[in-house]
Design a protein around this motif. Sequence first.
Motif, PDB file in Angstrom:
ATOM      1  N   HIS A 149      64.570  46.398  95.081  1.00  0.00           N
ATOM      2  CA  HIS A 149      65.251  46.004  96.318  1.00  0.00           C
ATOM      3  C   HIS A 149      64.992  47.027  97.419  1.00  0.00           C
ATOM      4  CE1 HIS A 149      67.957  42.726  94.804  1.00  0.00           C
ATOM      5  NE2 HIS A 149      67.523  43.242  93.676  1.00  0.00           N
ATOM      6  N   ARG A 150      64.815  46.515  98.618  1.00  0.00           N
ATOM      7  CA  ARG A 150      64.638  47.370  99.798  1.00  0.00           C
ATOM      8  C   ARG A 150      65.770  47.066 100.772  1.00  0.00           C
ATOM      9  NH1 ARG A 150      62.590  47.179 105.052  1.00  0.00           N
ATOM     10  NH2 ARG A 150      61.312  48.979 105.699  1.00  0.00           N
ATOM     11  N   HIS A 162      66.158  50.499  95.304  1.00  0.00           N
ATOM     12  CA  HIS A 162      66.674  50.641  93.935  1.00  0.00           C
ATOM     13  C   HIS A 162      66.197  49.453  93.118  1.00  0.00           C
ATOM     14  CE1 HIS A 162      69.818  47.703  95.074  1.00  0.00           C
ATOM     15  NE2 HIS A 162      69.904  47.472  93.788  1.00  0.00           N
ATOM     16  N   SER A 163      65.975  49.689  91.836  1.00  0.00           N
ATOM     17  CA  SER A 163      65.472  48.627  90.964  1.00  0.00           C
ATOM     18  C   SER A 163      66.595  48.003  90.166  1.00  0.00           C
ATOM     19  CB  SER A 163      64.404  49.178  90.010  1.00  0.00           C
ATOM     20  OG  SER A 163      64.955  50.172  89.162  1.00  0.00           O
ATOM     21  N   ASP A 164      66.348  46.778  89.729  1.00  0.00           N
ATOM     22  CA  ASP A 164      67.285  46.047  88.876  1.00  0.00           C
ATOM     23  C   ASP A 164      66.437  45.113  88.021  1.00  0.00           C
ATOM     24  OD1 ASP A 164      69.559  44.966  87.771  1.00  0.00           O
ATOM     25  OD2 ASP A 164      69.844  43.511  89.390  1.00  0.00           O
ATOM     26  N   PHE A 165      66.267  45.452  86.740  1.00  0.00           N
ATOM     27  CA  PHE A 165      65.252  44.800  85.920  1.00  0.00           C
ATOM     28  C   PHE A 165      65.797  43.850  84.857  1.00  0.00           C
ATOM     29  CE2 PHE A 165      62.209  48.624  86.621  1.00  0.00           C
ATOM     30  CZ  PHE A 165      61.861  48.113  87.859  1.00  0.00           C
ATOM     31  N   GLU A 166      67.075  43.827  84.594  1.00  0.00           N
ATOM     32  CA  GLU A 166      67.566  43.004  83.500  1.00  0.00           C
ATOM     33  C   GLU A 166      67.745  41.546  83.922  1.00  0.00           C
ATOM     34  OE1 GLU A 166      70.965  43.177  80.073  1.00  0.00           O
ATOM     35  OE2 GLU A 166      71.456  43.893  82.056  1.00  0.00           O
ATOM     36  N   PRO A 167      67.372  40.567  83.110  1.00  0.00           N
ATOM     37  CA  PRO A 167      66.755  40.738  81.803  1.00  0.00           C
ATOM     38  C   PRO A 167      65.224  40.782  81.834  1.00  0.00           C
ATOM     39  CG  PRO A 167      67.298  38.446  82.124  1.00  0.00           C
ATOM     40  CD  PRO A 167      67.769  39.167  83.348  1.00  0.00           C
ATOM     41  N   PHE A 168      64.623  40.306  82.950  1.00  0.00           N
ATOM     42  CA  PHE A 168      63.176  40.065  82.904  1.00  0.00           C
ATOM     43  C   PHE A 168      62.581  40.223  84.290  1.00  0.00           C
ATOM     44  CE2 PHE A 168      59.564  36.903  82.621  1.00  0.00           C
ATOM     45  CZ  PHE A 168      58.803  37.632  81.734  1.00  0.00           C
ATOM     46  N   ILE A 243      63.806  52.777  89.057  1.00  0.00           N
ATOM     47  CA  ILE A 243      63.284  53.569  90.174  1.00  0.00           C
ATOM     48  C   ILE A 243      64.320  53.517  91.291  1.00  0.00           C
ATOM     49  CG2 ILE A 243      61.442  53.864  91.865  1.00  0.00           C
ATOM     50  CD1 ILE A 243      59.664  52.178  89.974  1.00  0.00           C
ATOM     51  N   VAL A 244      64.709  54.671  91.775  1.00  0.00           N
ATOM     52  CA  VAL A 244      65.616  54.795  92.910  1.00  0.00           C
ATOM     53  C   VAL A 244      64.927  55.690  93.929  1.00  0.00           C
ATOM     54  CG1 VAL A 244      67.849  55.647  93.709  1.00  0.00           C
ATOM     55  CG2 VAL A 244      67.670  54.493  91.490  1.00  0.00           C
ATOM     56  N   ALA A 245      64.850  55.265  95.180  1.00  0.00           N
ATOM     57  CA  ALA A 245      64.115  56.034  96.176  1.00  0.00           C
ATOM     58  C   ALA A 245      64.750  55.859  97.549  1.00  0.00           C
ATOM     59  CB  ALA A 245      62.651  55.590  96.212  1.00  0.00           C
TER      60      ALA A 245
END
Length: 906
Positions: A149-150, A162-168, A243-245
């Motif tokens: 996400h941006r 920041h990322s959010d990967f669950e479930p796929f 990943i958080v940036a």
Amino acid sequence: MPQRFPFFFSPFLILLFACASAPQNTPPLPSPTALKNTEKEYALNEATALQRANSLENVRYELEFKFVEDLLDFSGQAKINFSLKLKPETLALDFRGSKVSSLTINGNPALAPLSDNQIPLPVDQLKIGENEVIVEYQSSYTVFGGGLHRFSDPEDQRVYLHSDFEPFSANKVFPCFDQPDLKATFDLKVEAPKEWLIASAAPEKKIKAVAPQPVKGGEEELPETRIWEFQKTAPISTYLFSIVAGPYMVWNSTAGDIPLRLYSRRSLSRYVEPSEWFRITKAGLKFYQKFFGITYPFKKLDLVIAPDFVGFSAMENVAAITFAERFAPRTTMVRQARRERAGVILHEVAHQWFGDLVTPRWWNDLWLNESFATYMGTLALAEATEFTEAWHGLYGVKQGTYLEDEEATTHPISAHVQSTSDVAVLFDHITYVKGAAAIKQLSFFIGVEKFKQGVQAYLKDHALKNAELKDFIEALEKSSGMPLQEWARLWLSTSGVNHLEAQTDCMDGKITHWSIKQTDLKTPPTLRPQRVLISLFGLHPKTNKPQLLQKTEVSIIGPEAELPELTGKTCPAFTLINEQDQDYAQINWNDISILFIREHAAQFDDPFVRKMLYQTLWSEVLTSRLSVLEYLKTAELILNHEKEEELIQPILGTLVQSLDYLTNDESDILRTDAAEKIEHTLRSLLRHAKPGGDLQKIYWDTFVDIARSSETLDELAESIEQGRSFTGFALDIDRKWKVIQQICTYDPAMCEPLREDLLKKDTSHAGLLHAISAEVSQPLLEIKEQWFNELISPSMTRKMEEYNAAMSGFFKRDQDSFKKHFQDRYFRLLPKISQSKSTEFVTLFAKLMAPTTCDEKSIDRLEAFINSSPELSPAALQSLKKTRQDRQRCLSIRKTAMAQANKTPN
């Protein structure tokens, strides 16, 4: 896993509150990209995952990313090493990026077509044993659903990722074998603007500055950057990598030798309470290390308060947990809100062991992951913090779970998941709440110490590996010495809830026979082994208050359990089954017991007993055994007596919900009368509450929720101008917005000047969302038409939070006429939307925009639509079925109220 929906304590599965922006009056925010808004969901099925797991092992990822602040996409390189045990017929990497620039397999170039969101790997270029695949690619940031996400902050234009990967969704960010049982190590390198901080699943090992680079053919220079290199992770699942940036504000602390960091947006940082976040986290780490018998399994722990986190409360990424920004509110948090936040923190920290260290093989065991973290989070909250009343919250939400468990949409706790597209429908009360209740009952059934020993053995035996339900049950069998396979089958593989009822025979004031009967509404019935605590109460001869006569534990195997040891004891006036809520079972109450509860509930000394009895009365309303009108009379008496905030707040919530059950043309006079009485009660409670205290704020918030008359709305508008409630406490910015939203629902003329004025003063992201919610809630067809058209548009470019806000405000109380206006288009367009948008968007749209009202004709139309729409996605179908059940329950409650009103003399 993430905490989704209404979760944790009040309501246990948290559905995020909303607000959004209006097409005309509210200035739009720049949006990252529309690319991912309209993609069709790609899913991985279990058969493919199993085939890959049988073929591959020892997977390692080396990932490189380059993030440029002003660009709406990013580039990356993934080097993937793995060992091939046998050559499959086909093998592919999952990848939902926008472009593959090059593909190299074992040092040789290969064709790199993107086919059905996969990168096929030519099998003839692979070999038994070690293989290396290198992919250079580009991908885009995600607006809806999982991915990277941006977020651009409207206050200072800083950009956060920041990322959010669950479930796929890891495959939206880098090519991978995106399934939980192909655990892998990760080496990460990130190039990003020099002001940015980067966090991931392991500590950073090196940060190197990169000097500005001249642009070819010109005098301009590319901005200075830094390259972050991270330590190699332990073997973890792809969905737990992160990943958080961004230019986050960061606070540091330690828990023993565990480094702790807390991140937030800079413009939000003044509302963050670092000491509170660290205090709860440290308490959890200490408690879990002792309970699990294993030290914290990772090298550090970051807590990231992330923007645009819709549909979740938090996500348990390895060593870098992300949380929704609602846990750093701009308003002063009352005790229950602080407890909710603490509970979510502890839930996610528990996952670092149960879920991250040991991970389910496939999504069938999602329930175990979530149920266990829910149970452990509540246990830690009760035993390691000041929130000793934590179990009250689980009990409160279980009542709604009982209803859900007897509906057509229920499912076993342990459900078969055919593909990742089915996972979304399992994020519900059955998974989180019934599952946690079953874990609690299991601990009580075999004994807490034996349970703890089994959990410790399970975690040690499967550390950094995958496991299944059978592994967990086998560990508990060994620790307890009890056969638990049948327990597991009855509790976990069947749906529905058992009903328990006390049978008491007395003569001359003494018990002659006492038993508990167990039943099941299903045919054939499923009767589960149960262990419960029962308490028998009499009435004190002088005070007429309840007094305890007898307390004992009962094991129930089959349809009935007798307690001969109670024979000859004093006959009780009231029997409480499942005191302290160790079991998951509905209690059948007779009329005498309900009358006793109504008359004496507030007189019990134990707050948990009072909580259970208050909730029992509301459950009787929800099952149409008690008129909501009668409930309101009893609730008023209770509120005038009860002093515990934890017990008062849920009752206030039922008052607001009661008005929804009395809203239509036929019963409006009943609703108006009820609202006036509730308002009168709340005014009295507000004036007698401690000035500026938690209770006064809770009473005020409820008062605003039920405000409707022009006189009361005028009074609320005056409170905004003065900046204080009529009882004198200062209104913070979010409470001012709450007042404006209520005014906008009924009085557009009064709304707009107030909304525009506060939006000028509050230029934050939260302010924009509040302004959107206020605008769309107005009873103006033109505004709702504009928003509806944007919601269904395939070229949507707004952030997910904006649409969540708009949908949440679209159909407010007393706006059923708008539901009728939009129902034809909703039913016509939903099938297409459900197939073309992300699961997260579809779930919100299907639920919040459902135009079904609380009447038979509207419910029949929804039923017909469900039966004639096989093309609906699983998420949309599940949402509509639950909407149908909610409206049917509403209709039944309303009929009960009308029947009583017609029988009551004027």
